[in-house]
Design a protein around this motif. Structure first.
Motif, PDB file in Angstrom:
ATOM      1  N   THR A 173       7.457  -4.965   9.111  1.00 51.20           N
ATOM      2  CA  THR A 173       6.426  -4.340   9.711  1.00 51.20           C
ATOM      3  C   THR A 173       5.788  -5.557  10.839  1.00 51.20           C
ATOM      4  O   THR A 173       5.483  -5.209  12.063  1.00 51.20           O
ATOM      5  N   ILE A 195      -3.965  -4.074  12.101  1.00 52.42           N
ATOM      6  CA  ILE A 195      -3.602  -3.809  10.866  1.00 52.42           C
ATOM      7  C   ILE A 195      -4.494  -2.705   9.992  1.00 52.42           C
ATOM      8  O   ILE A 195      -4.020  -1.660   9.673  1.00 52.42           O
ATOM      9  N   VAL A 229       0.914  -7.611   5.403  1.00 53.30           N
ATOM     10  CA  VAL A 229       1.411  -7.465   6.780  1.00 53.30           C
ATOM     11  C   VAL A 229       0.895  -8.759   7.510  1.00 53.30           C
ATOM     12  O   VAL A 229       1.569  -9.455   8.345  1.00 53.30           O
ATOM     13  N   GLY A 230      -0.420  -9.082   7.355  1.00 57.07           N
ATOM     14  CA  GLY A 230      -1.309 -10.264   8.304  1.00 57.07           C
ATOM     15  C   GLY A 230      -0.442 -11.558   8.039  1.00 57.07           C
ATOM     16  O   GLY A 230      -0.538 -12.188   9.148  1.00 57.07           O
ATOM     17  N   ARG A 248      -5.114 -10.382  -1.075  1.00 56.80           N
ATOM     18  CA  ARG A 248      -5.048 -11.571  -0.006  1.00 56.80           C
ATOM     19  C   ARG A 248      -3.543 -12.014  -0.175  1.00 56.80           C
ATOM     20  O   ARG A 248      -2.835 -12.374  -1.368  1.00 56.80           O
ATOM     21  N   HIS A 302      -7.992  -4.884  -0.819  1.00 57.82           N
ATOM     22  CA  HIS A 302      -8.335  -6.297  -0.450  1.00 57.82           C
ATOM     23  C   HIS A 302      -7.451  -7.319  -1.005  1.00 57.82           C
ATOM     24  O   HIS A 302      -7.888  -8.595  -1.196  1.00 57.82           O
ATOM     25  N   SER A 314      -5.207 -11.265   6.749  1.00 55.27           N
ATOM     26  CA  SER A 314      -5.191 -11.944   5.287  1.00 55.27           C
ATOM     27  C   SER A 314      -4.290 -11.023   4.430  1.00 55.27           C
ATOM     28  O   SER A 314      -4.024 -11.550   3.364  1.00 55.27           O
ATOM     29  N   GLY A 315      -3.807  -9.590   4.810  1.00 57.65           N
ATOM     30  CA  GLY A 315      -3.274  -9.116   3.744  1.00 57.65           C
ATOM     31  C   GLY A 315      -1.405  -9.425   4.107  1.00 57.65           C
ATOM     32  O   GLY A 315      -1.137 -10.338   4.362  1.00 57.65           O
ATOM     33  N   ILE A 366       8.951  -4.608   3.082  1.00 65.62           N
ATOM     34  CA  ILE A 366       7.937  -3.632   4.083  1.00 65.62           C
ATOM     35  C   ILE A 366       6.965  -4.592   4.917  1.00 65.62           C
ATOM     36  O   ILE A 366       7.031  -4.306   6.175  1.00 65.62           O
ATOM     37  N   PHE A 410       2.662   3.175  15.435  1.00 64.36           N
ATOM     38  CA  PHE A 410       3.978   2.322  15.112  1.00 64.36           C
ATOM     39  C   PHE A 410       4.279   2.540  13.465  1.00 64.36           C
ATOM     40  O   PHE A 410       3.272   2.220  12.643  1.00 64.36           O
ATOM     41  N   VAL A 411       5.347   2.954  13.027  1.00 60.04           N
ATOM     42  CA  VAL A 411       5.753   3.062  11.769  1.00 60.04           C
ATOM     43  C   VAL A 411       7.018   2.118  11.514  1.00 60.04           C
ATOM     44  O   VAL A 411       8.176   2.282  12.489  1.00 60.04           O
ATOM     45  N   VAL A 459      -1.077  -0.281  13.425  1.00 61.50           N
ATOM     46  CA  VAL A 459      -0.184  -0.168  12.093  1.00 61.50           C
ATOM     47  C   VAL A 459      -0.876   0.771  11.144  1.00 61.50           C
ATOM     48  O   VAL A 459      -0.076   1.494  10.375  1.00 61.50           O
ATOM     49  N   PRO A 491       0.742  -1.307  -0.088  1.00 59.62           N
ATOM     50  CA  PRO A 491       0.155   0.110   0.054  1.00 59.62           C
ATOM     51  C   PRO A 491       0.932   1.276   0.037  1.00 59.62           C
ATOM     52  O   PRO A 491       0.404   2.174  -0.563  1.00 59.62           O
ATOM     53  N   SER A 498     -11.740 -11.779   6.491  1.00 58.44           N
ATOM     54  CA  SER A 498     -13.151 -12.063   5.947  1.00 58.44           C
ATOM     55  C   SER A 498     -13.344 -13.605   5.521  1.00 58.44           C
ATOM     56  O   SER A 498     -12.386 -14.373   5.455  1.00 58.44           O
TER      57      SER A 498
END
Ligand code: NAP
Length: 324
Positions: free
Chosen positions: A133, A215, A159-160, A316, A314, A156-157, A129, A269-270, A237, A41, A179
């Motif tokens: 993160t 997140i 970072v996740g 995944r 969105h 689900s992304g 990144i 947090f960055v 995040v 992102p 989701s």
């Protein structure tokens, strides 16, 4: 070399695939032929110049750098005179401006590490990144300890999917929130419990945790408090993108202020994009402890479509770009 560049902030249509001079590495830099990159992102924010706060870094009147992409994996083609730890032929990964192009020039002291032989370029390119993160958010900011319970909202992304695996590696009991379409994937990544946010309000059903890694940052302080133990920590995040000036920052700061009233702590947090923890990712990927989760693959000429996809919010897992 071919590279994607932009001269004005805007949607993916402002991007142009151009022929640029191949860069010459400075004394403390490596010249890396990029084979794969991944999308974050962050790239979308820098491209669109939104929220406006990112223009402090990207350029107030227009993009000052103009190259796009950060996370890369590739082969070292040349090294500057002062470089001692890398040599031509090394396969490396990390983060550096311009990853959606055929060459990047990371500093030896920056975000670069050797890639294990049994990890592909596209797998290594997913770390950057998102991986850093997740690790810094859980381990450093969240101080997650073995045996603790952690809730990961947005599991689900990019970072996740790293966060679920890293939390398990750190010895925690993991509740993942995502989701419906991502429930099975979160379980396969190792989550002990998965809550589908379209079916239930996790802030009412999840129970108390030592740490929440938020997140998307889409819940209020009073909602987050319900999933935290009395001395629990909330690591933020991101947050809603509705404020076009400061974006998620407004939410993150207001959560921090709200947390001053009680025992629980909210920590905006960055992440720091550096090379300190990349060798750890290399080791854990080589051992099969971490498996990069990949959603979609694009070719270099399809970068605008890849960015637009991630910009929708969105994706995944990780979206990778094959650079050649
Ligand atoms: N602070 C930092 O240093 C830092 C570093 C990296 C990223 N970030 C920020 O963190 C955010 C996530 O980054 P990313 O790389 O993970 O992005 P991403 O790969 O684009 O992640 C998108 C994911 O968010 C999930 N999501 C969207 N709405 C959700 C909701 N209401 N509840 C739970 N999950 C939801 C989506 O799942 P569904 O489709 O299932 O909803 C999708 O899987 C971005 O805003 C990014 O800018 C901040």
């Amino acid at each position: 070399m071919q590279a994607w560049v932009y001269e004005e902030y805007g949607p993916s249509e402002v991007l142009q695939l151009r022929e640029l001079e191949k860069p010459v590495p400075a004394a403390d830099e490596l010249l890396v032929r990029v084979h794969a990159a991944s999308v974050n992102p962050f790239d979308w924010h820098m491209l669109t110049g939104t929220p406006y706060l990112v223009r402090m870094q990207g350029g107030l009147r227009g993009p000052k750098d103009g190259r796009v992409g950060v996370d890369y994996a590739g082969t070292v083609e040349a090294v500057g005179a002062d470089v001692t730890r890398f040599q031509p032929g090394d396969q490396v990964f990390g983060g550096r401006d311009g990853a959606f192009g055929e060459y990047v020039t990371p500093r030896e002291a920056g975000a670069v590490a050797k890639e294990p032989a049994n990890v592909s370029f596209e797998q290594a390119a997913t770390v950057g990144i998102a991986g850093l993160t997740a690790l810094q958010g859980l381990r450093d900011k969240g101080r997650l300890q073995p045996g603790e319970k952690v809730l990961i909202n947005g599991a689900s992304g990019g970072v996740g999917t790293w966060a679920v695996q890293l939390a398990k590696w750190l010895g925690a009991e993991v509740t993942a929130v995502c989701s419906t379409g991502n429930v099975d994937a979160a379980r396969e990544l190792g989550a002990d419990r998965v809550i589908d946010y379209t079916q239930e309000d996790f802030t009412r059903s999840a129970g108390e945790h030592d740490l929440m890694l938020d997140i998307p940052g889409n819940r209020t302080w009073s909602e987050c408090v319900r999933v935290l133990k009395e001395d629990g920590r909330l690591v933020l995040v991101s947050g809603p993108k509705t404020n076009r000036w400061v974006g998620p920052l407004g939410h993150m700061v207001s959560m921090r202020v709200a947390s001053f009233r009680g025992g629980r702590e909210a920590k905006p947090f960055v992440a720091k994009l550096n090379g300190d923890d990349l060798p750890l990712f290399a080791e854990l990927m080589a051992a099969g402890t971490l498996t990069p989760a990949i959603d979609r693959r694009y070719e270099l000429h399809e970068v605008p479509a890849a960015l637009a996809y991630v910009g929708e919010g969105h994706a995944r897992a990780k979206v990778v770009v094959s650079v050649g």
